[in-house]
Design a protein around this motif. Sequence first.
Motif, PDB file in Angstrom:
ATOM      1  N   ARG A 297       0.826  -1.220   0.000  1.00  0.00           N
ATOM      2  CA  ARG A 297       0.000   0.000   0.000  1.00  0.00           C
ATOM      3  C   ARG A 297       0.856   1.263   0.000  1.00  0.00           C
ATOM      4  O   ARG A 297       1.942   1.293   0.578  1.00  0.00           O
TER       5      ARG A 297
ATOM      6  N   CYS B 196       0.164   5.733   0.500  1.00  0.00           N
ATOM      7  CA  CYS B 196      -0.874   6.626   1.047  1.00  0.00           C
ATOM      8  C   CYS B 196      -1.999   6.768   0.026  1.00  0.00           C
ATOM      9  O   CYS B 196      -3.183   6.866   0.373  1.00  0.00           O
TER      10      CYS B 196
ATOM     11  N   CYS C 193      -5.498   4.768  -0.392  1.00  0.00           N
ATOM     12  CA  CYS C 193      -6.734   5.175   0.278  1.00  0.00           C
ATOM     13  C   CYS C 193      -7.023   6.671   0.148  1.00  0.00           C
ATOM     14  O   CYS C 193      -8.073   7.132   0.615  1.00  0.00           O
ATOM     15  N   HIS C 194      -6.076   7.414  -0.396  1.00  0.00           N
ATOM     16  CA  HIS C 194      -6.273   8.865  -0.588  1.00  0.00           C
ATOM     17  C   HIS C 194      -5.934   9.138  -2.050  1.00  0.00           C
ATOM     18  O   HIS C 194      -4.790   9.424  -2.372  1.00  0.00           O
TER      19      HIS C 194
ATOM     20  N   ARG D 178     -14.253   3.319   9.948  1.00  0.00           N
ATOM     21  CA  ARG D 178     -14.216   4.738   9.586  1.00  0.00           C
ATOM     22  C   ARG D 178     -13.829   4.965   8.133  1.00  0.00           C
ATOM     23  O   ARG D 178     -13.069   4.190   7.557  1.00  0.00           O
ATOM     24  N   ARG D 179     -14.318   6.062   7.617  1.00  0.00           N
ATOM     25  CA  ARG D 179     -14.008   6.499   6.255  1.00  0.00           C
ATOM     26  C   ARG D 179     -12.660   7.220   6.267  1.00  0.00           C
ATOM     27  O   ARG D 179     -12.326   7.913   7.239  1.00  0.00           O
ATOM     28  N   PRO D 180     -11.874   7.097   5.181  1.00  0.00           N
ATOM     29  CA  PRO D 180     -10.658   7.917   5.102  1.00  0.00           C
ATOM     30  C   PRO D 180     -11.046   9.396   5.023  1.00  0.00           C
ATOM     31  O   PRO D 180     -11.934   9.761   4.261  1.00  0.00           O
TER      32      PRO D 180
ATOM     33  N   MET E   5      -7.571  13.612  12.460  1.00  0.00           N
ATOM     34  CA  MET E   5      -8.310  12.355  12.590  1.00  0.00           C
ATOM     35  C   MET E   5      -9.695  12.628  13.203  1.00  0.00           C
ATOM     36  O   MET E   5      -9.903  13.618  13.903  1.00  0.00           O
ATOM     37  N   SER E   6     -10.623  11.703  12.954  1.00  0.00           N
ATOM     38  CA  SER E   6     -12.009  11.886  13.402  1.00  0.00           C
ATOM     39  C   SER E   6     -12.084  12.102  14.906  1.00  0.00           C
ATOM     40  O   SER E   6     -12.916  12.877  15.391  1.00  0.00           O
TER      41      SER E   6
ATOM     42  N   ARG F 276      -6.992  12.186  17.427  1.00  0.00           N
ATOM     43  CA  ARG F 276      -5.892  11.523  18.135  1.00  0.00           C
ATOM     44  C   ARG F 276      -4.510  11.916  17.630  1.00  0.00           C
ATOM     45  O   ARG F 276      -3.520  11.670  18.319  1.00  0.00           O
TER      46      ARG F 276
ATOM     47  N   GLN G  59       1.372  11.567  12.016  1.00  0.00           N
ATOM     48  CA  GLN G  59       0.270  10.817  11.396  1.00  0.00           C
ATOM     49  C   GLN G  59       0.796   9.935  10.272  1.00  0.00           C
ATOM     50  O   GLN G  59       0.402   8.776  10.143  1.00  0.00           O
TER      51      GLN G  59
ATOM     52  N   THR H  14       1.950   4.638   8.101  1.00  0.00           N
ATOM     53  CA  THR H  14       2.847   3.696   7.430  1.00  0.00           C
ATOM     54  C   THR H  14       3.037   2.436   8.284  1.00  0.00           C
ATOM     55  O   THR H  14       3.033   1.317   7.764  1.00  0.00           O
TER      56      THR H  14
ATOM     57  N   HIS I  80      -1.500   1.092   8.514  1.00  0.00           N
ATOM     58  CA  HIS I  80      -2.139   0.695   7.244  1.00  0.00           C
ATOM     59  C   HIS I  80      -1.180  -0.042   6.313  1.00  0.00           C
ATOM     60  O   HIS I  80      -1.576  -0.954   5.601  1.00  0.00           O
TER      61      HIS I  80
ATOM     62  N   ILE J 177       6.152  14.147   3.060  1.00  0.00           N
ATOM     63  CA  ILE J 177       4.722  13.813   2.977  1.00  0.00           C
ATOM     64  C   ILE J 177       3.887  14.939   3.592  1.00  0.00           C
ATOM     65  O   ILE J 177       2.911  15.414   2.990  1.00  0.00           O
TER      66      ILE J 177
ATOM     67  N   GLU K 156       1.218  17.304   1.612  1.00  0.00           N
ATOM     68  CA  GLU K 156      -0.212  17.370   1.958  1.00  0.00           C
ATOM     69  C   GLU K 156      -0.652  18.811   2.240  1.00  0.00           C
ATOM     70  O   GLU K 156      -1.739  19.229   1.846  1.00  0.00           O
TER      71      GLU K 156
ATOM     72  N   LYS L 200     -14.943  14.867  15.159  1.00  0.00           N
ATOM     73  CA  LYS L 200     -14.755  16.225  14.631  1.00  0.00           C
ATOM     74  C   LYS L 200     -15.614  16.456  13.383  1.00  0.00           C
ATOM     75  O   LYS L 200     -15.887  15.515  12.629  1.00  0.00           O
TER      76      LYS L 200
HETATM   77  C1  HEC Z   1      -5.717   1.635   4.255  1.00  0.00           C
HETATM   78  C2  HEC Z   1      -6.192   2.957   3.972  1.00  0.00           C
HETATM   79  C3  HEC Z   1      -5.314   4.127   4.315  1.00  0.00           C
HETATM   80  C4  HEC Z   1      -3.992   4.309   3.989  1.00  0.00           C
HETATM   81  C5  HEC Z   1      -3.056   3.367   3.255  1.00  0.00           C
HETATM   82  C6  HEC Z   1      -3.652   5.630   4.473  1.00  0.00           C
HETATM   83  N1  HEC Z   1      -4.742   6.217   5.058  1.00  0.00           N
HETATM   84 FE1  HEC Z   1      -4.837   8.102   5.763  1.00  0.00          FE
HETATM   85  N2  HEC Z   1      -6.686   7.729   6.541  1.00  0.00           N
HETATM   86  C7  HEC Z   1      -7.363   6.549   6.403  1.00  0.00           C
HETATM   87  C8  HEC Z   1      -8.509   6.558   7.296  1.00  0.00           C
HETATM   88  C9  HEC Z   1      -9.528   5.434   7.447  1.00  0.00           C
HETATM   89  C10 HEC Z   1      -8.486   7.791   7.980  1.00  0.00           C
HETATM   90  C11 HEC Z   1      -9.476   8.279   9.060  1.00  0.00           C
HETATM   91  C12 HEC Z   1      -9.098   7.563  10.359  1.00  0.00           C
HETATM   92  C13 HEC Z   1      -9.782   8.091  11.583  1.00  0.00           C
HETATM   93  O1  HEC Z   1     -10.413   9.146  11.521  1.00  0.00           O
HETATM   94  O2  HEC Z   1      -9.672   7.467  12.636  1.00  0.00           O
HETATM   95  C14 HEC Z   1      -7.324   8.518   7.453  1.00  0.00           C
HETATM   96  C15 HEC Z   1      -6.990   9.807   7.848  1.00  0.00           C
HETATM   97  C16 HEC Z   1      -5.895  10.496   7.337  1.00  0.00           C
HETATM   98  C17 HEC Z   1      -5.587  11.877   7.628  1.00  0.00           C
HETATM   99  C18 HEC Z   1      -6.370  12.809   8.541  1.00  0.00           C
HETATM  100  C19 HEC Z   1      -7.067  13.936   7.813  1.00  0.00           C
HETATM  101  C20 HEC Z   1      -7.928  14.745   8.752  1.00  0.00           C
HETATM  102  O3  HEC Z   1      -8.788  15.512   8.282  1.00  0.00           O
HETATM  103  O4  HEC Z   1      -7.799  14.641   9.985  1.00  0.00           O
HETATM  104  C21 HEC Z   1      -4.421  12.172   6.965  1.00  0.00           C
HETATM  105  C22 HEC Z   1      -3.674  13.496   6.963  1.00  0.00           C
HETATM  106  C23 HEC Z   1      -3.994  10.972   6.276  1.00  0.00           C
HETATM  107  N3  HEC Z   1      -4.921   9.984   6.511  1.00  0.00           N
HETATM  108  C24 HEC Z   1      -2.822  10.853   5.556  1.00  0.00           C
HETATM  109  C25 HEC Z   1      -2.294   9.616   5.161  1.00  0.00           C
HETATM  110  C26 HEC Z   1      -0.915   9.426   4.759  1.00  0.00           C
HETATM  111  C27 HEC Z   1       0.152  10.493   4.706  1.00  0.00           C
HETATM  112  C28 HEC Z   1      -0.770   8.098   4.433  1.00  0.00           C
HETATM  113  C29 HEC Z   1       0.482   7.367   3.999  1.00  0.00           C
HETATM  114  C30 HEC Z   1       1.610   7.426   4.919  1.00  0.00           C
HETATM  115  C31 HEC Z   1      -2.089   7.486   4.648  1.00  0.00           C
HETATM  116  N4  HEC Z   1      -2.958   8.432   5.114  1.00  0.00           N
HETATM  117  C32 HEC Z   1      -2.387   6.172   4.365  1.00  0.00           C
HETATM  118  C33 HEC Z   1      -7.038   5.516   5.549  1.00  0.00           C
HETATM  119  C34 HEC Z   1      -5.771   5.319   5.006  1.00  0.00           C
END
Ligand code: HEC
Length: 515
Positions: free
Chosen positions: A81, A83, A86-87, A180-182, A195-196, A199, A226, A231, A234, A250, A254, A463
């Motif tokens: 995977r 980032c 899922c984004h 939870r949704r990304p 995060m939602s 945290r 975060q 890393t 996920h 990163i 962002e 949030k």
């Molecule tokens: C497997 C899916 C997945 C991967 C891979 C992933 N994310 Fe996410 N991401 C999520 C989810 C689900 C949440 C919400 C989690 C929560 O609110 O508890 C999230 C939340 C976030 C947020 C918070 C945004 C906010 O408004 O608070 C950021 C920033 C983020 N991810 C960046 C990254 C980065 C950088 C990477 C790679 C290092 C990454 N994510 C990899 C699923 C993923």
Amino acid sequence: MRTFGHLAKLRSRRGAFGGLTVGCAMLAALAAGHGQPSFFGKFLPNGVFFPNPNGASQTYSSNGGIDLRGPFFQSLGSNGRTCASCHTVADAMGLSAATAEQVFRATRGMDPLFRPVDGSNCDHDIDVSTLEGREAAYSLLRTRGLFRIAIAVPPNANYRVMSVSNPYGCNDSENLSMYRRPLPATNLRFLSAVMSDGRESSPLTGTQKITYGYDAPALLSDLEHQALDATLGHAQANEPGPTAAQLLAIAQFELGLTSAQSFDRGAGLLWADGAKGGPAALVAQPFFISINSSVNPLFPLLEQPGGLTTPGDGQFTPAIFHAFDAWANLPPRDSRAAIARGEAIFNSKTFAITGVAGLNDAAAQGGLAPGGIASIQGTCGTCHDTPNVGDHSFATPLDIGTGDPDPGDASVNLGGLDIGYLPRITVCKLDPNTGQPTSDCKTTSDPGQALIDGNFDHVGKIKGPILRGLAARAPYFHNGSAKTLLDVVRFYEKRFGLVLTPQEESDLVAFLRSL
Ligand code: HEC
Ligand code: HEC
């Protein structure tokens, strides 16, 4: 696949993107499989349109475009995977359930998106060796775009988890499974909490509260933290995970991103005729913590650590969005007029906000209203107060009831959302003297902030997210319980007694999907 058929529909309205960059849009559509626009090679220039069911979104980078070789797009862990799994850029840096399903179909569930660590409904007692097995194991990701987030109950919590009823077998009551949704990894410079459940912006987890005057360094360091957690979690990286340079890259990447819907199937370009939709206007949007805080209106200025005050407090205006003001006087039947009417409803329609922990309770009023305020006459912007963005400009986790279970008893799930696919977690407050559970109990699908700080009063607090690029990433709410934006609007009607005519409902939806 979102390819030609979809684009042909887009082009049939309002003369194909107003004649502008149709070629570009075409390219985006071609390349939009799982959002990784490989067609562009190594650099995705600003301005590319990515189609979604209501039109198209764009994502701008402060670097003039997105370097697809950056660490955000690299596999830094052990399960393939990135980032961007899922984004995805195509979904305005989020991930729609439709995209998850599309990737599942295209790869028979073998894409790294589908990993049992958090992509499946539960991480044990599943069979991922057959297509049918994978369809079942990943059903929440395919249908609601949900990931399983497991968080341990803090040892000092002032509540006890009495029972967990998880339809998928993840019943551990010390390490709770939430779904939870990304959240979109874009527009992050407007964040007041990460995060939602906040945290990644809390001293309790070794991260920093994002406060006025210290917002930029706190946010940068929180996003690095975060990215490390994402890393290790996920992407299942081995310790120590990515280098400090990769984490910094990163976080900076962002923070340079801005995303918004830019083209609407009915209304055309969202910056036409003086409107200010799309990412370009958002790039110019000023922001600081508490710029328009609606919380604690009783405080003239809120003291911050270090003696700074937050200049926004006490200066709240409910007129949050101005993107479509210029369309207010168009003929009523014009699709653009509907969007402007929806904006006006968001900005000015009042209703009674009751029973929201974080707003109506005594604690939310900082001791100034000892019994709390049972009913606050508010608007959408009472909780979505950041100008032209819609998250909370001062971190304010709230329990609006999206995680309340629906046992078929209308009096319990006030919002009327079907969350029967989610676990039911019952927690009871402990008696401070005996340490034994009291009869003060709550049942929820997600304890939210209470799992971070161990505080019973914070059960269900989540949030308010940024309200841009919504059309690219259905379904909505942290748990995917609203399949469409109309479901979101109907939730508010039922939960808060907001009264809208069918025309007003549809105008509000037209506005939300143009953000
Ligand atoms: C497997 C899916 C997945 C991967 C891979 C992933 N994310 Fe996410 N991401 C999520 C989810 C689900 C949440 C919400 C989690 C929560 O609110 O508890 C999230 C939340 C976030 C947020 C918070 C945004 C906010 O408004 O608070 C950021 C920033 C983020 N991810 C960046 C990254 C980065 C950088 C990477 C790679 C290092 C990454 N994510 C990899 C699923 C993923
Ligand atoms: C009492 C506070 C409050 C009010 C009033 C409020 N919201 Fe929200 N809104 C929230 C919170 C908190 C969330 C996150 C809930 C969750 O994820 O479970 C949210 C989530 C949303 C989302 C989902 C975004 C996403 O990415 O999933 C939309 C859309 C939304 N609100 C629109 C509105 C509209 C339109 C109104 C006015 C009719 C409104 N809200 C009024 C607090 C509020």
